[in-house]
Design a protein around this motif. Structure first.
Motif, PDB file in Angstrom:
ATOM      1  N   TYR A 143       0.850  -1.177   0.000  1.00 48.59           N
ATOM      2  CA  TYR A 143       0.000   0.000   0.000  1.00 48.59           C
ATOM      3  C   TYR A 143       0.889   1.231   0.000  1.00 48.59           C
ATOM      4  O   TYR A 143       1.783   1.344   0.841  1.00 48.59           O
ATOM      5  N   PRO A 144       0.669   2.155  -0.949  1.00 53.75           N
ATOM      6  CA  PRO A 144       1.513   3.353  -0.986  1.00 53.75           C
ATOM      7  C   PRO A 144       1.187   4.292   0.167  1.00 53.75           C
ATOM      8  O   PRO A 144       0.046   4.347   0.637  1.00 53.75           O
ATOM      9  N   GLY A 145       2.190   4.995   0.597  1.00 51.88           N
ATOM     10  CA  GLY A 145       2.003   5.949   1.674  1.00 51.88           C
ATOM     11  C   GLY A 145       3.315   6.271   2.348  1.00 51.88           C
ATOM     12  O   GLY A 145       4.376   5.790   1.963  1.00 51.88           O
ATOM     13  N   ARG A 146       3.204   7.079   3.380  1.00 44.20           N
ATOM     14  CA  ARG A 146       4.375   7.541   4.120  1.00 44.20           C
ATOM     15  C   ARG A 146       4.593   6.667   5.347  1.00 44.20           C
ATOM     16  O   ARG A 146       3.674   6.445   6.142  1.00 44.20           O
ATOM     17  N   THR A 147       5.799   6.163   5.487  1.00 37.70           N
ATOM     18  CA  THR A 147       6.161   5.428   6.701  1.00 37.70           C
ATOM     19  C   THR A 147       6.276   6.444   7.829  1.00 37.70           C
ATOM     20  O   THR A 147       7.031   7.410   7.723  1.00 37.70           O
ATOM     21  N   VAL A 148       5.507   6.215   8.892  1.00 43.70           N
ATOM     22  CA  VAL A 148       5.503   7.172   9.995  1.00 43.70           C
ATOM     23  C   VAL A 148       6.373   6.725  11.163  1.00 43.70           C
ATOM     24  O   VAL A 148       6.844   7.560  11.932  1.00 43.70           O
ATOM     25  N   THR A 149       6.582   5.418  11.306  1.00 41.44           N
ATOM     26  CA  THR A 149       7.438   4.933  12.388  1.00 41.44           C
ATOM     27  C   THR A 149       7.753   3.460  12.171  1.00 41.44           C
ATOM     28  O   THR A 149       7.165   2.795  11.317  1.00 41.44           O
ATOM     29  N   HIS A 150       8.679   2.994  12.974  1.00 44.68           N
ATOM     30  CA  HIS A 150       8.999   1.562  13.045  1.00 44.68           C
ATOM     31  C   HIS A 150       8.899   1.153  14.514  1.00 44.68           C
ATOM     32  O   HIS A 150       9.371   1.879  15.392  1.00 44.68           O
ATOM     33  N   TRP A 151       8.260   0.026  14.740  1.00 50.21           N
ATOM     34  CA  TRP A 151       8.154  -0.509  16.089  1.00 50.21           C
ATOM     35  C   TRP A 151       8.959  -1.787  16.177  1.00 50.21           C
ATOM     36  O   TRP A 151       8.860  -2.664  15.314  1.00 50.21           O
ATOM     37  N   VAL A 152       9.745  -1.904  17.231  1.00 48.83           N
ATOM     38  CA  VAL A 152      10.513  -3.123  17.503  1.00 48.83           C
ATOM     39  C   VAL A 152      10.294  -3.503  18.959  1.00 48.83           C
ATOM     40  O   VAL A 152       9.751  -2.734  19.743  1.00 48.83           O
ATOM     41  N   GLY A 153      10.738  -4.684  19.309  1.00 53.27           N
ATOM     42  CA  GLY A 153      10.673  -5.119  20.706  1.00 53.27           C
ATOM     43  C   GLY A 153       9.279  -5.077  21.279  1.00 53.27           C
ATOM     44  O   GLY A 153       8.318  -5.545  20.668  1.00 53.27           O
ATOM     45  N   ASP A 154       9.165  -4.470  22.482  1.00 48.32           N
ATOM     46  CA  ASP A 154       7.878  -4.409  23.179  1.00 48.32           C
ATOM     47  C   ASP A 154       6.819  -3.644  22.396  1.00 48.32           C
ATOM     48  O   ASP A 154       5.638  -4.002  22.436  1.00 48.32           O
ATOM     49  N   GLU A 155       7.224  -2.583  21.699  1.00 53.37           N
ATOM     50  CA  GLU A 155       6.244  -1.816  20.909  1.00 53.37           C
ATOM     51  C   GLU A 155       5.613  -2.689  19.831  1.00 53.37           C
ATOM     52  O   GLU A 155       4.395  -2.668  19.638  1.00 53.37           O
ATOM     53  N   ALA A 156       6.433  -3.444  19.119  1.00 51.45           N
ATOM     54  CA  ALA A 156       5.917  -4.346  18.076  1.00 51.45           C
ATOM     55  C   ALA A 156       5.054  -5.435  18.702  1.00 51.45           C
ATOM     56  O   ALA A 156       3.966  -5.739  18.196  1.00 51.45           O
ATOM     57  N   ALA A 157       5.513  -6.018  19.792  1.00 52.37           N
ATOM     58  CA  ALA A 157       4.753  -7.083  20.463  1.00 52.37           C
ATOM     59  C   ALA A 157       3.409  -6.569  20.963  1.00 52.37           C
ATOM     60  O   ALA A 157       2.383  -7.243  20.804  1.00 52.37           O
ATOM     61  N   ASP A 158       3.392  -5.369  21.537  1.00 51.19           N
ATOM     62  CA  ASP A 158       2.140  -4.792  22.033  1.00 51.19           C
ATOM     63  C   ASP A 158       1.161  -4.534  20.886  1.00 51.19           C
ATOM     64  O   ASP A 158      -0.039  -4.807  21.012  1.00 51.19           O
ATOM     65  N   ALA A 159       1.654  -4.009  19.776  1.00 53.45           N
ATOM     66  CA  ALA A 159       0.794  -3.749  18.619  1.00 53.45           C
ATOM     67  C   ALA A 159       0.249  -5.054  18.045  1.00 53.45           C
ATOM     68  O   ALA A 159      -0.937  -5.151  17.713  1.00 53.45           O
TER      69      ALA A 159
END
Length: 127
Positions: A30-46
């Protein structure tokens, strides 16, 4: 919402995209702007929020997703899955190497607590 257990376990990074249009072809990003990257706990929580999304009936809006997440494994070589969320019609469309055909289109309760928490995370990431 259902995600591949193997894909969730293999996810090392989630890329959050503010979608600007529909892809030109099926299974394209999907085209668009990457606003952030989540790793670790942030990725797991999402991922936990996504997996906990309650199912819903189909609503009609024409599918106009505003946000997507792209899940990458440790090597960052290819996308395990991309999930594009439309909070108007309560539909999420998934594609990628870790998405079986029966999970490609799902419906979620966009007004539920987990969906609203996920939407808040998306909006916060875009600030």
């Amino acid at each position: 919402m259902q995600l591949s257990v193997e894909a969730v376990a293999a996810t090392a990074l989630l890329e959050v995209v503010r979608i600007s249009a529909l892809p030109a072809k099926r299974d394209a990003p999907y085209p668009g702007r990457t606003v952030t990257h989540w790793v670790g706990d942030e990725a797991a929580d999402a991922l936990t929020l996504i997996e906990n999304l309650l199912g819903s009936g189909k609503h009609r809006c024409g599918f106009s997703p505003g946000w997507s997440v792209r899940a990458y494994e440790e090597t960052l070589e290819s996308v395990l899955f991309e999930a594009a969320f439309c909070f108007s019609c309560h539909e999420v469309r998934l594609h990628g190497t870790a998405v079986p055909p029966d999970l490609a289109v799902q419906f979620f309760d966009a007004d539920g607590a987990d969906a609203q928490a996920l939407l808040s995370l998306f909006r916060e990431a875009a600030r």
